[in-house]
Design a protein around this motif. Sequence first.
Motif, PDB file in Angstrom:
ATOM      1  N   SER A  78       0.828  -1.190   0.000  1.00 51.63           N
ATOM      2  CA  SER A  78       0.000   0.000   0.000  1.00 51.63           C
ATOM      3  C   SER A  78       0.873   1.254   0.000  1.00 51.63           C
ATOM      4  O   SER A  78       0.618   2.205  -0.758  1.00 51.63           O
ATOM      5  N   ALA A  79       1.913   1.266   0.806  1.00 52.46           N
ATOM      6  CA  ALA A  79       2.831   2.417   0.850  1.00 52.46           C
ATOM      7  C   ALA A  79       3.506   2.626  -0.502  1.00 52.46           C
ATOM      8  O   ALA A  79       3.679   3.764  -0.958  1.00 52.46           O
ATOM      9  N   LEU A  80       3.864   1.543  -1.150  1.00 50.07           N
ATOM     10  CA  LEU A  80       4.525   1.615  -2.454  1.00 50.07           C
ATOM     11  C   LEU A  80       3.599   2.232  -3.510  1.00 50.07           C
ATOM     12  O   LEU A  80       3.998   3.127  -4.250  1.00 50.07           O
ATOM     13  N   VAL A  81       2.359   1.768  -3.563  1.00 48.04           N
ATOM     14  CA  VAL A  81       1.393   2.280  -4.536  1.00 48.04           C
ATOM     15  C   VAL A  81       1.006   3.727  -4.198  1.00 48.04           C
ATOM     16  O   VAL A  81       0.809   4.545  -5.094  1.00 48.04           O
ATOM     17  N   ALA A  82       0.939   4.051  -2.918  1.00 43.53           N
ATOM     18  CA  ALA A  82       0.563   5.403  -2.497  1.00 43.53           C
ATOM     19  C   ALA A  82       1.643   6.444  -2.793  1.00 43.53           C
ATOM     20  O   ALA A  82       1.365   7.637  -2.820  1.00 43.53           O
ATOM     21  N   ASP A  83       2.862   6.006  -3.046  1.00 39.12           N
ATOM     22  CA  ASP A  83       3.984   6.913  -3.299  1.00 39.12           C
ATOM     23  C   ASP A  83       3.988   7.355  -4.765  1.00 39.12           C
ATOM     24  O   ASP A  83       4.929   7.098  -5.526  1.00 39.12           O
ATOM     25  N   VAL A  84       2.927   8.024  -5.167  1.00 36.58           N
ATOM     26  CA  VAL A  84       2.686   8.397  -6.560  1.00 36.58           C
ATOM     27  C   VAL A  84       3.821   9.229  -7.144  1.00 36.58           C
ATOM     28  O   VAL A  84       4.169   9.081  -8.316  1.00 36.58           O
ATOM     29  N   GLY A  85       4.428  10.077  -6.348  1.00 40.05           N
ATOM     30  CA  GLY A  85       5.494  10.940  -6.832  1.00 40.05           C
ATOM     31  C   GLY A  85       6.697  10.202  -7.389  1.00 40.05           C
ATOM     32  O   GLY A  85       7.446  10.739  -8.215  1.00 40.05           O
ATOM     33  N   LYS A  86       6.867   8.950  -6.988  1.00 37.91           N
ATOM     34  CA  LYS A  86       8.004   8.163  -7.474  1.00 37.91           C
ATOM     35  C   LYS A  86       7.684   7.314  -8.699  1.00 37.91           C
ATOM     36  O   LYS A  86       8.548   6.634  -9.232  1.00 37.91           O
ATOM     37  N   PRO A 120       7.429   7.892 -11.902  1.00 38.32           N
ATOM     38  CA  PRO A 120       8.283   8.007 -13.094  1.00 38.32           C
ATOM     39  C   PRO A 120       9.611   7.245 -12.981  1.00 38.32           C
ATOM     40  O   PRO A 120      10.214   6.919 -13.993  1.00 38.32           O
ATOM     41  N   GLN A 121      10.037   6.927 -11.763  1.00 37.17           N
ATOM     42  CA  GLN A 121      11.287   6.202 -11.566  1.00 37.17           C
ATOM     43  C   GLN A 121      11.203   4.742 -11.999  1.00 37.17           C
ATOM     44  O   GLN A 121      12.218   4.125 -12.280  1.00 37.17           O
ATOM     45  N   PHE A 122      10.000   4.177 -12.020  1.00 44.06           N
ATOM     46  CA  PHE A 122       9.910   2.739 -12.277  1.00 44.06           C
ATOM     47  C   PHE A 122       8.728   2.291 -13.127  1.00 44.06           C
ATOM     48  O   PHE A 122       8.704   1.159 -13.612  1.00 44.06           O
ATOM     49  N   LEU A 123       7.752   3.120 -13.311  1.00 39.66           N
ATOM     50  CA  LEU A 123       6.534   2.696 -13.986  1.00 39.66           C
ATOM     51  C   LEU A 123       6.612   2.949 -15.492  1.00 39.66           C
ATOM     52  O   LEU A 123       6.840   4.082 -15.915  1.00 39.66           O
ATOM     53  N   PRO A 124       6.447   1.895 -16.303  1.00 39.18           N
ATOM     54  CA  PRO A 124       6.496   2.087 -17.757  1.00 39.18           C
ATOM     55  C   PRO A 124       5.484   3.134 -18.213  1.00 39.18           C
ATOM     56  O   PRO A 124       4.373   3.186 -17.697  1.00 39.18           O
ATOM     57  N   TRP A 125       5.888   3.940 -19.138  1.00 39.02           N
ATOM     58  CA  TRP A 125       5.049   4.950 -19.763  1.00 39.02           C
ATOM     59  C   TRP A 125       4.695   6.123 -18.867  1.00 39.02           C
ATOM     60  O   TRP A 125       3.993   7.022 -19.294  1.00 39.02           O
ATOM     61  N   CYS A 126       5.159   6.143 -17.621  1.00 40.67           N
ATOM     62  CA  CYS A 126       4.887   7.286 -16.749  1.00 40.67           C
ATOM     63  C   CYS A 126       6.006   8.306 -16.933  1.00 40.67           C
ATOM     64  O   CYS A 126       7.139   8.089 -16.498  1.00 40.67           O
ATOM     65  N   HIS A 158      -0.412  -5.475 -17.485  1.00 43.14           N
ATOM     66  CA  HIS A 158       0.357  -6.557 -16.860  1.00 43.14           C
ATOM     67  C   HIS A 158       1.783  -6.089 -16.561  1.00 43.14           C
ATOM     68  O   HIS A 158       2.320  -6.360 -15.483  1.00 43.14           O
ATOM     69  N   ARG A 159       2.395  -5.370 -17.490  1.00 40.11           N
ATOM     70  CA  ARG A 159       3.746  -4.842 -17.285  1.00 40.11           C
ATOM     71  C   ARG A 159       3.779  -3.803 -16.164  1.00 40.11           C
ATOM     72  O   ARG A 159       4.756  -3.714 -15.418  1.00 40.11           O
ATOM     73  N   MET A 160       2.714  -3.036 -16.038  1.00 36.85           N
ATOM     74  CA  MET A 160       2.656  -2.041 -14.969  1.00 36.85           C
ATOM     75  C   MET A 160       2.575  -2.722 -13.602  1.00 36.85           C
ATOM     76  O   MET A 160       3.277  -2.331 -12.666  1.00 36.85           O
ATOM     77  N   VAL A 161       1.743  -3.743 -13.470  1.00 35.65           N
ATOM     78  CA  VAL A 161       1.655  -4.486 -12.208  1.00 35.65           C
ATOM     79  C   VAL A 161       3.010  -5.115 -11.901  1.00 35.65           C
ATOM     80  O   VAL A 161       3.497  -5.053 -10.764  1.00 35.65           O
ATOM     81  N   ALA A 162       3.648  -5.701 -12.909  1.00 30.35           N
ATOM     82  CA  ALA A 162       4.977  -6.295 -12.719  1.00 30.35           C
ATOM     83  C   ALA A 162       5.990  -5.241 -12.277  1.00 30.35           C
ATOM     84  O   ALA A 162       6.872  -5.533 -11.456  1.00 30.35           O
ATOM     85  N   ALA A 163       5.868  -4.024 -12.785  1.00 33.45           N
ATOM     86  CA  ALA A 163       6.786  -2.943 -12.393  1.00 33.45           C
ATOM     87  C   ALA A 163       6.630  -2.614 -10.910  1.00 33.45           C
ATOM     88  O   ALA A 163       7.621  -2.356 -10.215  1.00 33.45           O
ATOM     89  N   LYS A 184       8.346  -5.423  -9.034  1.00 36.67           N
ATOM     90  CA  LYS A 184       9.796  -5.265  -9.131  1.00 36.67           C
ATOM     91  C   LYS A 184      10.249  -4.139  -8.200  1.00 36.67           C
ATOM     92  O   LYS A 184      11.267  -4.253  -7.520  1.00 36.67           O
ATOM     93  N   ARG A 185       9.486  -3.065  -8.150  1.00 37.61           N
ATOM     94  CA  ARG A 185       9.804  -1.952  -7.259  1.00 37.61           C
ATOM     95  C   ARG A 185       9.769  -2.406  -5.799  1.00 37.61           C
ATOM     96  O   ARG A 185      10.600  -1.988  -4.985  1.00 37.61           O
ATOM     97  N   ALA A 186       8.822  -3.267  -5.453  1.00 37.17           N
ATOM     98  CA  ALA A 186       8.764  -3.808  -4.093  1.00 37.17           C
ATOM     99  C   ALA A 186      10.065  -4.527  -3.756  1.00 37.17           C
ATOM    100  O   ALA A 186      10.597  -4.383  -2.651  1.00 37.17           O
TER     101      ALA A 186
END
Length: 163
Positions: A18-26, A28-34, A132-137, A140-142
């Motif tokens: 939950s903390a990882l998903v809530a950290d929206v500001g980050k 662009p560091q790991f999410l494809p197409w962001c 699917h790639r976004m969920v995997a990202a 991977k970030r976790a």
Amino acid sequence: MPTYTEKKIVPYTPAQLSALVADVGKYPQFLPWCAGARIRSHVDNVLIADLSIGFGPFRESFTSRVTILPQDAEGVCEIKVQYQNGPFKYLNNRWHFAPHAQGCLVDFYVDFEFRNIILQKAIGAVFTEAVHRMVAAFLKRAGTVYGAPAAEISAVEVAAATK
């Protein structure tokens, strides 16, 4: 229009995910197409965020209201995203994190439709793979943030756990 749901058991806690998903500001560091993220406001458990996404020749920005529901007595966390403004007719997104003997059962759901029919058709052609790639990202970030899991959990175990 495009709807995607995925359930997966991962070896992290609901609070961590939950903390990882809530950290929206980050994102662009790991999410494809962001391509960008900006938090307009963050009051209590609600934030208003602008995201910029790029896909091939397309670049779009949108605003969402992100509600981070605190962990309940059973250890469940949830994040709900409500579309505010941008290129969509609508966007509904939900992350549900529930404790599981092997970590956490993640239940992800997204449903949206672009106003622009050309963009809708372009995204529709690759939608499932893209999400699917976004969920995997995120997973991977976790691993980057919380350490690599000891072992991957198979899709068969997920199917058994979600019945």
